[in-house]
Design an enzyme around this catalytic site. Structure first.
Site, PDB file in Angstrom:
ATOM      1  N   GLU A 256      57.887  10.568  21.649  1.00  0.00           N
ATOM      2  CA  GLU A 256      58.154   9.335  22.388  1.00  0.00           C
ATOM      3  C   GLU A 256      58.249   8.218  21.353  1.00  0.00           C
ATOM      4  OE1 GLU A 256      56.898   5.537  24.390  1.00  0.00           O
ATOM      5  OE2 GLU A 256      55.767   6.651  22.903  1.00  0.00           O
TER       6      GLU A 256
ATOM      7  N   ASP B 116      52.717  10.370  22.091  1.00  0.00           N
ATOM      8  CA  ASP B 116      52.862   8.935  22.282  1.00  0.00           C
ATOM      9  C   ASP B 116      52.990   8.227  20.935  1.00  0.00           C
ATOM     10  OD1 ASP B 116      52.649   6.685  24.286  1.00  0.00           O
ATOM     11  OD2 ASP B 116      51.013   6.123  22.950  1.00  0.00           O
TER      12      ASP B 116
END
Length: 671
Positions: free
Chosen positions: A421, A392
């Site tokens: 990401e 993330d």
């Protein structure tokens, strides 16, 4: 002085190379990797070149035996040489280009030219003797089965009783030339710099991802959703496998903090039953190495991973390096965070957005301790069976940290993969790939026009030696406007584009149910987003009514598995068509005769027609060839050539996904 003055022969522009060799080139097991260079020398004598490919050390540490792969001249530039290598196992390989003087090729050329110019045996006496000596030199090292042929050809060159053409013929025969190609005389051998090549398992390049929240898989009791467990989430796995997905991606599964917990739709005040964001990690129950108690235990998670494997899939776990105010790190290591002038810890902000429930980690405070803890956490989940991590917001952490962490993990577990990401600036996305990330999220979600898709596809192909895209059609954060207003046909269109253009693609749960309602006009957030609340779905009702895209997704994944061409990125090629709402592209597989041609409408409202102008050589065909195609979606068969009429009704079928039967092509009869 700069450069390589020690190079006897000229070698330049070796490719692929990442940041001048600062980082490894990437490939996967069985992938065809083209390597090229400019190879040249002074004067007119012939030069030749090989790629020296060195595998990882064998088990036990024994030195690997390098492989020589002959390069060939290609393209319009006379000094441009290429070869294709195919690594056959994971690990750290190296390659370099090796140039060498080729006296046999020089001799062959000179003799042919002189004979054509009318020179006789007296003028060619030295050439004939030189050729005989070269053949004898090869005979000294060639396998025994070739020696007699070589020695005989040498003797014939010296046989003054024969005519000149008869003396030369054995040495220039195709059979002997094949022997000389396999066993050349290599002189003035010159090496380029060595380039590292990291080879991953095939899942690094090819796969179909499905994201869902285990906590939403609990039963609805009296109209109220209940928190799901890993055991209940495992009941969803057969349906995901039935749709043909390879990777099951889970958002964070750790305990969630209560301080500043967000409520439904990201409201600042949570109600007593609000479950909070899974990305707000850490509570009294534990941190990044713990399992949310309502999901189950670590043993329950391991059982979930095992069940996923039984169904032919694997788990990707979210790795989000941030903490809530309740995280154990805040108490044990407050120095890992940024302290404001008033003495409080700074929460995350991306003005005007505020994330009061999250403390970002300051990697410049005690990097040694933070690095060691992050590595420890990763290894906890690797031990639990996780081999894929979706990271993330990696662009908010230092690049040198990721380079250290990823390659430290790969020292012991080379099969572990990392997906970045990072919907951020292109330079950062590309650099994250260079430093070690296996895959990257992309801008695909926002590329909707024909010119955008073509331009972006070419950009990704150009970076394919270090960056591998993952085309998600939607995420819990991103419900693109095209899906909000385009209706069911647009869901098909985006699925075809993602599944066919990229070797790796993904969907977030609910896509197959055509979930399309945004939080507000102009927002890409879902209404009642699953990031902040339980969102159970009635799969049985969707199946019973037929309002589901699941069979279509299954068919796309079946086609992807059946066609090696669709598991490639480097061979993506766009073709011309005279309609801006039609996109035509193809993929081929260099290891087989597989080719796929896709024609897709980008308009979900109206029928689109057009005429193609296919790049036939890109399909492995001649310009005048006719060839058969089979539509893998509808089963229809057509006879095609370079120019073809197409008509796509989005409410019937917005795309053709054609198998190209190249072996059955026949020339067009002359007019």
């Amino acid at each position: 002085m700069t450069g390589r003055p020690d190079l006897r022969l000229g070698i330049s522009d070796v490719a692929p190379v990442v940041s001048c060799g600062s980082f490894s080139t990437r490939a996967v097991v069985g992938e065809h990797l083209p390597i090229s260079a400019s190879v040249f020398r002074e004067g007119h004598d012939a030069v030749n070149a090989d790629v020296v490919l060195t595998p990882p050390a064998a088990d036990g540490g024994a030195a690997a035996v390098p492989q020589l792969v002959r390069m060939t001249k290609s393209g319009p530039q006379p000094d441009h040489w290429t070869a294709t290598v195919v690594p056959d196992r994971e690990g750290l390989w190296t390659y370099r280009v090796q140039a060498w003087d080729d006296p046999l090729a020089t001799w062959h050329h000179d003799v042919e030219v002189k004979v054509e110019a009318g020179q006789g045996p007296e003028e060619l006496a030295n050439d004939l003797e030189s050729g005989a000596r070269l053949l004898e030199e090869v005979a000294g090292t060639a396998p025994a089965e070739h020696r007699e042929q070589l020695i005989s050809a040498a003797a014939t060159l010296r046989d003054t009783d024969r005519e000149l053409t008869a003396r030369i013929a054995p040495a220039l025969s195709p059979a002997l030339q094949q022997v000389l190609t396999t066993h050349p005389v290599r002189r003035l051998v010159t090496d380029s710099a060595e380039i590292e090549l990291w080879v991953d398992r095939p899942r690094a390049l090819y796969g179909s991802w499905y994201e869902f929240f285990p906590r939403s898989e609990g039963p609805v009791v009296g109209g109220t959703p209940t928190h799901g467990t890993f055991a209940q989430a495992a009941e969803r796995l057969p349906a995901i496998a039935e749709m043909g997905f390879d990777v099951v991606y889970l958002p964070p599964i750790h305990p969630i903090g209560t301080t500043n917990r967000k409520g439904k739709n990201n409201t600042l005040v949570a109600g007593p039953d609000d479950v909070g964001s899974p990305w707000a990690i850490g509570s009294a129950e534990g941190g990044h190495d713990a399992v949310h108690p309502q999901l189950g235990t670590m043993a329950d998670f391991v059982a979930f991973v095992d069940r996923t494997r039984e169904l032919g899939m694997e788990v990707a776990l979210d790795f989000a390096l941030q903490a809530t105010p309740d995280h154990p790190w805040v108490t044990s290591h407050p120095e890992w965070f940024t302290t404001k002038p008033d003495g409080t810890i700074a929460y995350a902000e991306n003005p005007p957005k505020k994330y009061q429930d999250i403390y970002p980690i300051n990697f410049d405070n005690d990097p040694e301790g933070i690095y060691a803890e992050c590595l420890r956490v990763i290894r906890v989940w690797v031990e639990a069976g996780v081999r894929v991590f979706r990271v993330d917001n990696p662009h908010t952490k230092p690049l040198n940290f990721w380079h250290w962490l990823i390659w430290e993990v790969k020292k012991t577990d080379p099969d572990v993969l990392f997906l970045a990401e990072a919907f951020t600036r292109p330079a950062m996305m590309h650099q994250l790939a260079r430093v070690g990330f296996t895959q990257s999220y992309t801008y695909f979600t926002w590329r909707t026009e024909k010119w955008e898709l073509e331009e972006y596809g070419r950009e990704l192909v150009a970076a394919s030696h270090y960056m591998r895209p993952n085309f998600f059609v939607n995420t819990p954060d991103i419900l693109h406007e095209s899906l909000q207003v385009g209706g069911p046909p647009m869901f098909k269109i985006r699925a075809v584009l993602a599944a066919m253009m990229s070797p790796t693609w993904g969907v977030y749960s609910g896509f197959e149910l055509f979930e399309h309602v945004g939080l507000r006009p102009g927002s890409e957030e879902y209404l009642d987003t699953e990031k902040f609340q339980l969102r159970p779905r009635d799969w049985a009702a969707a199946d019973a009514t037929g309002r589901t895209l699941a069979p279509y997704l299954r068919r796309l994944n079946e086609v992807r598995r059946a066609h090696p061409a669709l598991q490639q990125l480097r061979t993506l090629q766009f073709h011309a068509v005279d309609n801006p709402d039609l996109l035509v592209f193809s993929k081929t597989d260099p290891a087989s005769d597989d080719a796929v041609l896709v024609v897709v409408s980008l308009n979900s409202s109206y029928t689109q027609i057009g005429t193609t102008a296919l790049d036939m050589p890109a399909l492995g065909l001649d310009w005048s060839d006719r060839f058969a195609v089979t539509d893998e979606i509808t089963g229809a068969h057509y006879d095609w050539g370079q120019s073809n009429y197409v008509e796509l009704d989005p409410y019937r079928e917005p795309a053709h996904v054609f198998t190209v039967h190249r072996s059955r092509h026949t020339p067009v009869p002359p007019a």
